[in-house]
Design a protein around this motif. Structure first.
Motif, mmCIF file in Angstrom:
data_model
loop_
_atom_site.group_PDB
_atom_site.id
_atom_site.type_symbol
_atom_site.label_atom_id
_atom_site.label_comp_id
_atom_site.label_asym_id
_atom_site.label_seq_id
_atom_site.Cartn_x
_atom_site.Cartn_y
_atom_site.Cartn_z
ATOM 1 N N ASP A 80 0.814 -1.220 0.000
ATOM 2 C CA ASP A 80 0.000 0.000 0.000
ATOM 3 C C ASP A 80 0.844 1.264 0.000
ATOM 4 N N SER A 81 2.097 1.132 0.404
ATOM 5 C CA SER A 81 2.951 2.315 0.475
ATOM 6 C C SER A 81 3.648 2.630 -0.840
ATOM 7 N N CYS A 82 3.498 1.760 -1.834
ATOM 8 C CA CYS A 82 4.191 1.968 -3.108
ATOM 9 C C CYS A 82 3.566 3.126 -3.868
ATOM 10 N N LYS A 83 4.405 3.920 -4.517
ATOM 11 C CA LYS A 83 3.954 5.016 -5.349
ATOM 12 C C LYS A 83 4.086 4.644 -6.822
ATOM 13 N N PRO A 84 3.131 5.045 -7.656
ATOM 14 C CA PRO A 84 3.194 4.674 -9.078
ATOM 15 C C PRO A 84 4.332 5.388 -9.806
ATOM 16 N N VAL A 85 5.307 4.627 -10.297
ATOM 17 C CA VAL A 85 6.409 5.168 -11.093
ATOM 18 C C VAL A 85 6.697 4.197 -12.217
ATOM 19 N N PRO A 86 7.316 4.662 -13.315
ATOM 20 C CA PRO A 86 7.677 3.745 -14.400
ATOM 21 C C PRO A 86 8.730 2.740 -13.944
ATOM 22 N N THR A 87 8.634 1.506 -14.421
ATOM 23 C CA THR A 87 9.639 0.508 -14.090
ATOM 24 C C THR A 87 10.930 0.775 -14.860
ATOM 25 N N LYS A 88 12.081 0.545 -14.213
ATOM 26 C CA LYS A 88 13.371 0.820 -14.832
ATOM 27 C C LYS A 88 13.836 -0.379 -15.658
ATOM 28 N N SER A 89 13.097 -0.690 -16.698
ATOM 29 C CA SER A 89 13.426 -1.864 -17.510
ATOM 30 C C SER A 89 14.700 -1.667 -18.312
ATOM 31 N N SER A 90 15.117 -0.400 -18.500
ATOM 32 C CA SER A 90 16.316 -0.138 -19.291
ATOM 33 C C SER A 90 17.597 -0.236 -18.469
ATOM 34 N N PRO A 126 3.445 -8.998 -20.523
ATOM 35 C CA PRO A 126 4.754 -9.215 -21.144
ATOM 36 C C PRO A 126 5.694 -8.021 -21.047
ATOM 37 N N ASP A 127 5.170 -6.834 -20.743
ATOM 38 C CA ASP A 127 6.021 -5.643 -20.711
ATOM 39 C C ASP A 127 6.995 -5.642 -19.543
ATOM 40 N N ILE A 128 6.816 -6.527 -18.546
ATOM 41 C CA ILE A 128 7.759 -6.574 -17.421
ATOM 42 C C ILE A 128 8.654 -7.815 -17.480
ATOM 43 N N LEU A 129 8.579 -8.567 -18.568
ATOM 44 C CA LEU A 129 9.344 -9.813 -18.666
ATOM 45 C C LEU A 129 10.837 -9.594 -18.459
ATOM 46 N N CYS A 130 11.413 -8.659 -19.192
ATOM 47 C CA CYS A 130 12.849 -8.425 -19.119
ATOM 48 C C CYS A 130 13.264 -7.969 -17.726
ATOM 49 N N ALA A 131 12.497 -7.037 -17.146
ATOM 50 C CA ALA A 131 12.823 -6.527 -15.816
ATOM 51 C C ALA A 131 12.738 -7.619 -14.757
ATOM 52 N N ILE A 146 12.806 -4.562 -7.446
ATOM 53 C CA ILE A 146 11.507 -5.203 -7.201
ATOM 54 C C ILE A 146 10.440 -4.143 -6.909
ATOM 55 N N LEU A 147 10.787 -3.184 -6.068
ATOM 56 C CA LEU A 147 9.822 -2.150 -5.698
ATOM 57 C C LEU A 147 9.423 -1.309 -6.903
ATOM 58 N N TYR A 148 10.372 -1.020 -7.787
ATOM 59 C CA TYR A 148 10.042 -0.255 -8.994
ATOM 60 C C TYR A 148 9.045 -1.023 -9.862
ATOM 61 N N ILE A 149 9.267 -2.335 -9.999
ATOM 62 C CA ILE A 149 8.346 -3.155 -10.809
ATOM 63 C C ILE A 149 6.957 -3.175 -10.187
ATOM 64 N N VAL A 150 6.902 -3.358 -8.864
ATOM 65 C CA VAL A 150 5.613 -3.417 -8.173
ATOM 66 C C VAL A 150 4.875 -2.086 -8.276
ATOM 67 N N ARG A 151 5.601 -0.984 -8.160
ATOM 68 C CA ARG A 151 4.968 0.335 -8.288
ATOM 69 C C ARG A 151 4.426 0.549 -9.700
ATOM 70 N N TYR A 152 5.154 0.044 -10.676
ATOM 71 C CA TYR A 152 4.668 0.118 -12.061
ATOM 72 C C TYR A 152 3.360 -0.666 -12.209
ATOM 73 N N LEU A 153 3.288 -1.841 -11.574
ATOM 74 C CA LEU A 153 2.073 -2.647 -11.651
ATOM 75 C C LEU A 153 0.903 -1.953 -10.958
ATOM 76 N N LYS A 154 1.208 -1.216 -9.883
ATOM 77 C CA LYS A 154 0.139 -0.493 -9.197
ATOM 78 C C LYS A 154 -0.486 0.540 -10.113
ATOM 79 N N ARG A 155 0.334 1.160 -10.937
ATOM 80 C CA ARG A 155 -0.165 2.181 -11.874
ATOM 81 C C ARG A 155 -0.956 1.534 -13.011
ATOM 82 N N THR A 156 -0.584 0.310 -13.391
ATOM 83 C CA THR A 156 -1.188 -0.328 -14.573
ATOM 84 C C THR A 156 -2.000 -1.571 -14.217
#
Length: 343
Positions: A144-154, A188-193, A212-222
């Motif tokens: 619940d504390s995660c903030k929506p941010v783009p995942t750092k897949s690059s 599939p957009d988080i496969l590489c990350a 991990i937190l960046y990926i989870v925050r990305y999922l919260k947004r999407t």
């Protein structure tokens, strides 16, 4: 499912510690197995052989392309280890087939609709579009504390051996497992990350925790976004593949591809290549080959289904595939009628 099959040969097992019988204990007595048992090397093969025999007895035909696929009239049965999914034109047919399996001696447990079985929400809209999403799985791994941010897949992760250890504020392997399942089904957009993080599950560091937190925050947004399927009969297979040259941690390149059938994404993958590529051209040529390894068997399967009278979405007389690659060198190698070191 495994114990339903009869045992292949006489086998015995030691009595468990603390277990005694009226005849004695584990020092002078053993147990004789009366049926197939989990844990044996041949248990899966024996169980599968038993099930295949029962399916053939009630009129199913095994596919020549995929041993886990069976046909009967307009019904398809797909087997995965000890689970299976029936596809048919109406519920009455499927109910009758399940009764036949039970009468043949198989103890079958009906799990209901396949959406409940695989944990994917399937929604069919009025315009023919089918939407796949996994809201429950996403919410189970989001804090619940995660903030929506783009995942750092690059960003390419390393072992970071000199960094602080993961602080164990959550189950790292459990979250990675859930993320991996979600990535392979409807995201599939988080496969590489996710794959980059999964490599370090045995000894995670603080940087891997942050990833991990960046990926989870990305999922919260999407979390409300999923895959949408709207078949286009005018299209066959389309293969979009690419490669990222050289992962610093392994010296191997990463391949990624998405395969569309009738305009719908049916295969998506992101894998480290099994060999070291010496150039970008070679890395992308390997990616081209890896993606076609997935497509060719499915094309053969669709040809088989067409011959058996199943309706296949394709207006052409033959199932075909278009391949899209952005590296001219890799395309040139693929089209050359002669062998070279890369091929």
């Amino acid at each position: 499912a495994y114990p339903q099959a009869p045992i292949e040969t006489d086998m015995y097992m030691e009595l468990l510690v603390g277990i005694e019988t009226c005849h004695g204990n584990s020092e002078d007595h053993v147990l004789q197995l009366l049926s197939n048992l989990y844990g044996q090397k041949q248990a899966g093969r024996v169980s599968n052989g038993y099930m295949v025999t029962k399916l053939l007895d009630i009129g199913f035909q095994q596919s020549e392309v995929d041993d886990c696929l069976f046909y009967k009239c307009d019904i398809i049965f797909i087997v995965y280890v000890d689970d299976g999914i029936f596809l048919g034109s109406n519920d009455a047919q499927l109910t009758d087939i399940i009764k036949q399996l039970k009468n043949a001696g198989l103890d079958v447990e009906e799990q209901g609709h396949h959406a409940e079985y695989v944990g994917v929400n399937i929604n069919r809209t009025q315009d023919g579009t089918v939407e796949f999403s996994q809201h429950a799985l996403i919410h189970s791994i989001i804090s619940d504390s995660c903030k929506p941010v783009p995942t750092k897949s690059s960003v390419v992760l390393h072992a970071h051996k000199d960094s602080p250890d993961f602080d164990c504020n959550f189950s790292f392997r459990s979250v990675v497992g859930n993320l991996n399942y979600h990535a392979q089904t409807t995201c599939p957009d988080i496969l590489c990350a996710v794959h980059q993080v999964a490599k370090y599950s045995s000894c995670p560091k603080q940087e891997h925790d942050d990833a991990i937190l960046y990926i989870v925050r990305y999922l919260k947004r999407t979390c409300d976004v999923g895959l949408k399927f709207k078949p286009d009969p005018s299209k066959g297979f389309e293969d979009y593949c690419d490669a990222d040259f050289t992962d610093p941690s392994t010296a191997k390149s990463r391949s990624g591809w998405v395969v569309f059938y009738a305009g719908c994404p049916v295969i998506f993958a992101s894998h480290i290549q099994s060999q070291v590529a010496l150039s970008t051209t070679e890395a992308k040529y390997i990616s081209l080959s890896m993606s076609l390894h997935d497509i060719i068997p499915i094309m053969m399967l669709l040809e088989e289904m067409k011959k058996k009278g199943f309706k296949v979405i394709c207006t052409n007389p033959h199932v075909y595939c278009k391949v899209f690659e952005d590296n001219s060198g890799a395309l040139e190698l693929a089209c050359l009628p002669k062998l070279c070191p890369c091929t």
